[in-house]
Design an enzyme around this catalytic site. Structure first.
Site, short mmCIF file in Angstrom:
data_model
loop_
_atom_site.label_atom_id
_atom_site.label_comp_id
_atom_site.label_asym_id
_atom_site.label_seq_id
_atom_site.Cartn_x
_atom_site.Cartn_y
_atom_site.Cartn_z
N GLU A 82 -5.78 8.71 7.94
CA GLU A 82 -6.25 8.35 6.60
C GLU A 82 -7.61 8.98 6.30
OE1 GLU A 82 -4.48 3.90 6.71
OE2 GLU A 82 -5.44 4.47 4.85
N GLU B 106 0.86 -1.19 0.00
CA GLU B 106 0.00 0.00 0.00
C GLU B 106 0.90 1.24 0.00
OE1 GLU B 106 -1.43 0.71 3.96
OE2 GLU B 106 -3.18 1.87 3.25
N ASN C 264 0.41 -1.06 5.30
CA ASN C 264 1.36 -0.35 6.17
C ASN C 264 0.75 -0.47 7.57
OD1 ASN C 264 3.20 2.15 4.58
ND2 ASN C 264 1.72 0.98 3.42
N CYS D 177 -4.86 -2.87 2.92
CA CYS D 177 -4.56 -2.74 4.34
C CYS D 177 -5.72 -3.04 5.27
CB CYS D 177 -3.96 -1.37 4.61
SG CYS D 177 -2.92 -1.42 6.06
N ASN E 145 -6.87 6.37 -1.45
CA ASN E 145 -5.79 5.42 -1.19
C ASN E 145 -6.05 4.28 -2.17
OD1 ASN E 145 -4.03 3.52 -0.23
ND2 ASN E 145 -4.44 3.93 1.94
N LYS F 12 -9.43 2.25 -1.61
CA LYS F 12 -9.60 1.71 -0.26
C LYS F 12 -10.92 2.18 0.37
CE LYS F 12 -7.02 1.36 4.11
NZ LYS F 12 -5.72 1.76 4.75
N1 ING Z 1 -3.04 0.47 8.69
C1 ING Z 1 -3.41 -0.38 9.74
C2 ING Z 1 -4.09 -1.67 9.33
O1 ING Z 1 -5.29 -1.82 9.29
C3 ING Z 1 -4.33 -0.64 11.97
C4 ING Z 1 -4.21 0.32 10.81
C5 ING Z 1 -3.15 -1.14 12.58
C6 ING Z 1 -5.57 -1.04 12.39
C7 ING Z 1 -3.27 -2.04 13.65
C8 ING Z 1 -5.70 -1.95 13.45
C9 ING Z 1 -4.54 -2.43 14.11
O2 ING Z 1 -3.31 -2.60 9.14
C10 ING Z 1 -3.70 0.86 7.59
N2 ING Z 1 -3.03 1.66 6.72
O3 ING Z 1 -4.87 0.54 7.38
#
Ligand code: ING
Length: 316
Positions: free
Chosen positions: A146, A47, A197, A172, A110, A127
């Protein structure tokens, strides 16, 4: 003769804010060449793989923000990646920040694109599940904005017949929501490609954040198994501008088995032969959506908006 496609997850290590597009594209081309040398016919990049994960900062200057977005794909900075892939006859998934002009208005998404082995643009995905917030959270050390930088995707979850398979894309956070995979499986998807990410401090609650790697793997394996699809998931990884992004790029079979996984948090290629008939076998037996999935019997669940009320004569 089984149908298969040799696929690579091309994990990308940290990208610094100061790194130029040219420096990043050089790295993507090197990863693509390595994947090709190891037999890959399809490569999945992460991503937002052209820049650092900029939603970790709150920026207000439009010029500063626009510098992270692409107005064309391919554009002047990315055309050579498309050219090399075409010359090597390797298809690819590429995630990036898209600045789009639609109905006379500018929109920011995104986005990921899928390109076939002849270098032809197959499709685009934007996204849908945007995590985090639309405004800075005062108590957070690093932000996750985001919802501030992007609009939710407006293309749904399309799937395409390409490169000998039926493929879909997500990005993601989408991978955490079961409907993401199911909506594509109901359209016949056999392979689902996803870049991510994922910082290891997203919630700030260590009980949750210490399970970030487990939840990543759980989401991908469940999505693959419960929808009889190959899932190819690629991380932007490593310590990036002070943020620890997990790696674990992996290729998951329709059985739910992880058949290849990155062991570093740097630029790393993992490759596997994806047997598409395996997906078909699961779809013909355990997860025959047509024979075993009876949505008309789910009706009661859907109609009910909450717990069943207690019977009239229930004792208080
Ligand atoms: N990043 C993360 C993801 O869903 C996140 C945000 C991290 C959500 C950890 C929940 C726990 O992997 C993105 N860019 O969506």
């Amino acid at each position: 003769m089984t149908r298969s496609i040799i696929t690579a997850a091309a994990q990308v290590g940290p990208i610094a804010r100061a790194d130029s597009r040219a420096q990043v594209v050089d790295r993507l081309i090197a990863l693509l060449r390595e994947a090709h040398a190891r037999g890959a016919e399809l490569v999945v990049f992460p991503e937002l793989t052209l820049t650092t994960f900029f939603p970790r900062w709150h920026m207000t200057d439009p010029t500063e923000i626009s510098a992270f977005f692409e107005t064309a794909m391919p554009g002047p900075q990315t055309q050579r990646l498309f050219d090399v892939a075409r010359d090597l006859r390797v298809g690819f998934y590429l995630g990036y920040a898209e600045l789009a002009e639609e109905d006379g208005l500018q929109h920011r998404f995104n986005t990921s694109v899928l390109v076939d082995r002849a270098g032809k643009m197959v499709g685009k995905y934007r996204k849908i599940h945007l995590p985090g917030y639309d405004a800075p959270q005062p108590e957070r050390t690093s932000q996750h904005l985001e919802k501030y930088y992007f609009e939710p995707g407006n293309l749904g979850f399309p799937v395409w017949r390409t490169m000998g398979a039926v493929m879909g894309m997500c990005i993601c956070n989408d991978r955490r929501w079961p409907e993401t995979y199911r909506v594509m499986a109901l359209q016949g998807a056999e392979m689902i490609l996803v870049g991510y990410n994922t910082p290891d401090d997203h919630t700030g609650n260590f009980d949750f954040d210490s399970l970030t790697g487990f939840h990543n793997q759980l989401s991908l394996q469940a999505g693959a198994y419960q929808n009889s699809a190959w899932v190819v998931a690629t991380a932007k990884a490593g310590l990036e501008e002070g943020s620890r992004l997990i790696g674990q790029s992996m290729i998951v079979a329709p059985s739910g088995q992880v058949v290849a996984m990155a062991t570093s948090t740097s630029d790393e290629v993992v490759v596997a032969r994806c047997d598409l008939d395996m997906a078909a076998l699961y779809r013909r037996t355990i997860f025959d959506l047509a024979r075993h999935r009876e949505p008309q019997h789910y009706g009661l669940i859907v109609e009910r908006k909450g717990p069943v009320p207690p019977p009239e004569d229930a004792q208080p």
